[in-house]
Write a protein that holds these residues in place. Sequence first.
Motif, PDB file in Angstrom:
ATOM      1  N   PHE A 124      51.887  54.003  49.065  1.00 32.47           N
ATOM      2  CA  PHE A 124      52.024  53.218  47.839  1.00 32.47           C
ATOM      3  C   PHE A 124      53.497  53.053  47.463  1.00 32.47           C
ATOM      4  N   GLU A 125      54.273  54.103  47.635  1.00 31.62           N
ATOM      5  CA  GLU A 125      55.682  54.069  47.231  1.00 31.62           C
ATOM      6  C   GLU A 125      56.540  53.248  48.183  1.00 31.62           C
ATOM      7  N   THR A 126      56.257  53.339  49.477  1.00 35.74           N
ATOM      8  CA  THR A 126      57.066  52.619  50.468  1.00 35.74           C
ATOM      9  C   THR A 126      56.574  51.200  50.704  1.00 35.74           C
ATOM     10  N   GLY A 127      55.321  50.937  50.371  1.00 36.43           N
ATOM     11  CA  GLY A 127      54.739  49.631  50.672  1.00 36.43           C
ATOM     12  C   GLY A 127      54.342  49.480  52.127  1.00 36.43           C
ATOM     13  N   HIS A 129      51.658  49.743  54.571  1.00 41.50           N
ATOM     14  CA  HIS A 129      50.197  49.860  54.575  1.00 41.50           C
ATOM     15  C   HIS A 129      49.568  49.528  55.937  1.00 41.50           C
ATOM     16  N   GLU A 164      42.506  44.039  46.357  1.00 40.62           N
ATOM     17  CA  GLU A 164      43.578  43.127  46.723  1.00 40.62           C
ATOM     18  C   GLU A 164      43.402  42.811  48.204  1.00 40.62           C
ATOM     19  N   LEU A 167      46.316  43.281  50.817  1.00 41.84           N
ATOM     20  CA  LEU A 167      46.638  44.683  51.056  1.00 41.84           C
ATOM     21  C   LEU A 167      45.542  45.345  51.893  1.00 41.84           C
ATOM     22  N   LYS A 170      45.778  44.571  55.549  1.00 39.48           N
ATOM     23  CA  LYS A 170      46.796  45.339  56.259  1.00 39.48           C
ATOM     24  C   LYS A 170      46.271  46.715  56.644  1.00 39.48           C
ATOM     25  N   GLY A 201      46.844  49.134  42.210  1.00 35.22           N
ATOM     26  CA  GLY A 201      47.551  49.064  43.482  1.00 35.22           C
ATOM     27  C   GLY A 201      47.281  50.216  44.422  1.00 35.22           C
ATOM     28  N   GLU A 202      46.440  51.169  44.007  1.00 34.85           N
ATOM     29  CA  GLU A 202      46.136  52.319  44.855  1.00 34.85           C
ATOM     30  C   GLU A 202      44.729  52.230  45.422  1.00 34.85           C
ATOM     31  N   LYS A 258      64.196  55.681  50.450  1.00 36.36           N
ATOM     32  CA  LYS A 258      65.017  54.604  51.014  1.00 36.36           C
ATOM     33  C   LYS A 258      66.305  55.119  51.643  1.00 36.36           C
TER      34      LYS A 258
END
Length: 391
Positions: A124-127, A129, A164, A167, A170, A201-202, A258
């Motif tokens: 979720f934090e890094t995107g 998926h 979603e 998402l 993916k 988003g989770e 990051k």
Amino acid sequence: MVAMRISIATNTELSSRFFASKLNPTNNVLLNCAYECKLPFLSMASRRVSVNRCVLSMSGSGSSTSGGLTYKDSGVDIDAGSELVRRIAKMAPGIGGFGGLFPLGDSYLVAGTDGVGTKLKLAFETGIHDTIGIDLVAMSVNDIVTSGAKPLFFLDYFATSHLEVDLAEKVIKGIVDGCQQSDCVLLGGETAEMPDFYAAGEYDLSGFAVGIVKKDSVIDGKNIVPGDVLIGLPSSGVHSNGFSLVRRVLAQSDLSLKDQLPSENTTLGEALMAPTVIYVKQVLDIISEGGVKGIAHITGGGFTDNIPRVFPKGLGAVIYEDSWKVPAVFKWIQQAGRIEDSEMRRTFNMGIGMVLVVSKETSHTILEGGCGTYEAYHIGEVVNGEGVSYS
């Protein structure tokens, strides 16, 4: 061609996802039998392995006297997990292997189930998926291949508060990739949309795999003797265990996901999200050469808890320190969290994702790496006396 039908449910109702795939003759034989048997064995085998995974994912040794972090400090309670397994064992005797075996003619169906734990939080934090589905497949198929079973099919469960589609696509693409890597069929799955149950988003993931092995070809560790060799197959990094501790280390460190991993040409997020290695084809190729007596999938519990599970009573292992290269991500985790060696070895794979117990004669062929097709390390040997020690 893969066809998918999704019907969106409301509240806590579940929606279904069905796949139509071209199956090979072996799969058709199994599925026909499964239909006639009305599948009573699938839930039992999956439950057995799920309970076992609960033990391993709750490894920890309490607070460190040196002030360094432990798995227990990160909120994972080994005592509660052990107590739950003890109670379930009374109701369902026979749990404890990496996969659950169900007799079927001259073969066993072997089933395993798992999720990917709090690695999802980093997704979720890094995107990132598109690889978490590989992790999901890997955790189950790597378990069942320890019995020598070839995975046949996989089913997944994807749950979220609001679907979603992009998402979810993916994530499922990663599951498809994982099935291709393990040469099994993505047979179906469940998509659950449950409003207000998860944060925006989770999502959550789980799944299970079923494989098959001839009864006379089962890898069960019964013939392991002192002097047998431990062969380690390298991991890609943390895989899918210990992320509660990883996240605790990350929160108190000076780095973000990051930032560049020290001494490496990759970000910390990319290193931590590296997908779990799927060992199926490699392990089955090695098994086909003969001489493999036991196999341990190194997940939660590390070497300390997993390797002894394949040994007969009274036997243990000596691990040769520095016999393989420990990935930089583990060195950073240990340094940033001031974690003791014993805690690292019991929580993480430390760069070895699968351990094979083989005869000395067989070890030479395996260590040559299948003519360069894979890496393998001589990491230790079997000795008298239970437990795992290091030299």
